[in-house]
Design a protein around this motif. Structure first.
Motif, short mmCIF file in Angstrom:
data_model
loop_
_atom_site.label_atom_id
_atom_site.label_comp_id
_atom_site.label_asym_id
_atom_site.label_seq_id
_atom_site.Cartn_x
_atom_site.Cartn_y
_atom_site.Cartn_z
N TYR A 192 0.74 -1.33 0.07
CA TYR A 192 0.01 -0.01 -0.07
C TYR A 192 0.82 1.28 0.15
O TYR A 192 0.08 2.25 -0.47
N GLY A 193 1.91 1.19 0.48
CA GLY A 193 2.83 2.35 0.46
C GLY A 193 2.39 3.42 1.66
O GLY A 193 1.53 2.79 2.72
N ASN A 194 2.61 4.51 1.79
CA ASN A 194 2.35 5.54 2.79
C ASN A 194 0.97 5.89 2.32
O ASN A 194 0.94 6.83 1.45
N THR A 195 -0.18 5.48 2.97
CA THR A 195 -1.46 6.30 2.96
C THR A 195 -1.87 7.03 3.58
O THR A 195 -3.31 7.29 3.92
N SER A 196 -1.20 7.68 4.38
CA SER A 196 -1.20 8.92 5.52
C SER A 196 -2.43 8.48 6.43
O SER A 196 -2.17 7.46 7.11
N ALA A 197 -3.43 9.37 6.43
CA ALA A 197 -4.16 9.08 7.72
C ALA A 197 -4.87 7.61 7.44
O ALA A 197 -5.54 7.11 8.64
N ALA A 198 -5.05 7.25 6.52
CA ALA A 198 -5.60 5.88 6.26
C ALA A 198 -4.79 4.82 6.89
O ALA A 198 -5.33 3.54 7.04
N SER A 199 -3.39 4.93 7.20
CA SER A 199 -2.72 3.76 7.49
C SER A 199 -2.90 3.15 8.56
O SER A 199 -2.97 1.90 8.59
N VAL A 200 -3.24 3.67 9.53
CA VAL A 200 -3.28 2.95 11.01
C VAL A 200 -4.83 2.04 10.92
O VAL A 200 -4.49 1.01 11.53
N PRO A 201 -5.86 2.90 10.45
CA PRO A 201 -6.82 1.84 10.45
C PRO A 201 -7.05 0.90 9.35
O PRO A 201 -7.50 -0.20 9.67
#
Length: 326
Positions: free
Chosen positions: A281-290
């Motif tokens: 996925y790479g770095n998905t910003s705010a989506a990453s943790v959830p």
């Protein structure tokens, strides 16, 4: 009373951009990208997909997992830096898309730490009894603010959305225990989007200078991130009289494998405890943790009583950590 995570959901766009694809776009290589970041591919939103489109799909899946009708959600908090519009909020758009009339809805802007900030806010509303449930979403389409001619940044980012439903519990052995958030505005220049706001409104000059794209000093971000993440993780664990050895699993923002490896090493936590999906996925910003939480949850990782350490850091700089007992 505490809030607990009653359901999780996530979504990534169908289009996949691999490192081999990037080799045709900028001067880079699959080996170089994997060695420095751990990323092999990332998902990219289609031209007709906006951040709210991704958020809707993740939110519906989280509500289904929590046995909650989206129309009965009472609070919607979205972490994002790429909303559909400058205003209104992506949360308001999401509320409308869900057919919801009950909830108040607003966005939180903390870049890659956005979902953790949003989780902290929603937790306070649920734990206080102000609302009976809350929908927390982290969603970003960072590829829309990526300079595809800058090989230092374009290799990093992908699009996605993750969601969590919070409900109250009187069970003292479960729920969101302690969250601590931090910011340092003096570090704005090491990771930010300089153009497109009120300081540098969109203009021919902004477009020519490409200042409406993400700008990053990778070396400084790495230095700050590892120190900040270690300190905030130790802070939340200490608040609960826990040590890193008490942690069952780690759910971390998937920014860069080197940052994660260094942070885990400092905390003396084995990599086997940290769910990793950075390579796809790479770095998905705010989506990453959830998104990471949802994948680990659906893979059957978590059992009642597990101690989960969550952490994230993003532009601002903004960072934080949370201890959750499943």
């Amino acid at each position: 009373m505490r809030s607990f995570i009653a359901g999780t959901g996530s979504y990534a766009p169908e289009k996949v951009l691999t490192n081999r694809d990037l080799e045709k776009m900028v001067e880079t290589s699959d080996d170089w990208i994997v060695e420095r970041t751990g990323i092999r591919e990332r998902h990219v939103a289609s031209p007709d997909e906006a951040t709210s489109d991704l958020a809707v799909k993740a939110a519906v899946r989280a509500c289904e997992a929590a046995s909650l009708d989206p129309k009965d959600v009472e609070a919607i908090v979205v972490g994002t830096i790429t909303p559909d519009y400058p205003f209104p909020s992506a949360a308001a758009v999401l509320q409308g898309r869900l057919g919801n009339k009950k909830a108040f809805a607003f966005d939180v802007s903390a870049a890659c730490a956005g979902s953790l900030y949003a989780l902290s806010v929603a937790d306070r509303y649920v734990a206080s009894g102000a609302v009976k449930n809350a929908l927390v979403v982290g969603a970003d389409t960072l590829t829309r603010i990526t300079d595809w001619t800058d090989r230092n940044t374009c290799i990093l980012f992908g699009d996605g959305a993750g969601a969590m439903v919070l409900k109250p519990t009187d069970d003292p052995s479960r729920g969101i225990l302690t969250t601590r958030l931090h910011s340092d505005g003096a570090l704005v220049p090491i990771l930010f989007q300089p153009g497109g706001g009120s300081r540098e409104p969109i203009s021919e000059k902004v477009l020519r200078d490409k200042s409406h794209f993400v700008k990053m000093n990778g070396r400084e971000v790495f230095r700050v991130a590892v120190r900040a993440l270690e300190e905030s993780c130790r802070e939340v664990l200490a608040a609960e009289k826990l040590t890193p050895g008490d942690v069952t699993y780690v759910i971390a923002h998937q920014a860069n494998k080197r940052i994660l490896d260094a942070t885990l090493q400092r905390l003396e936590l084995p990599a086997s405890k940290c769910w990793m999906n950075l390579e796809k996925y790479g770095n998905t910003s705010a989506a990453s943790v959830p998104m990471t939480l949802d994948e680990a949850n659906r893979a059957g990782w978590f059992k009642p009583g597990d101690v989960i350490l969550m952490m994230a850091i993003g532009g601002g700089m903004a960072w934080g950590a949370s201890v959750v007992r499943w």
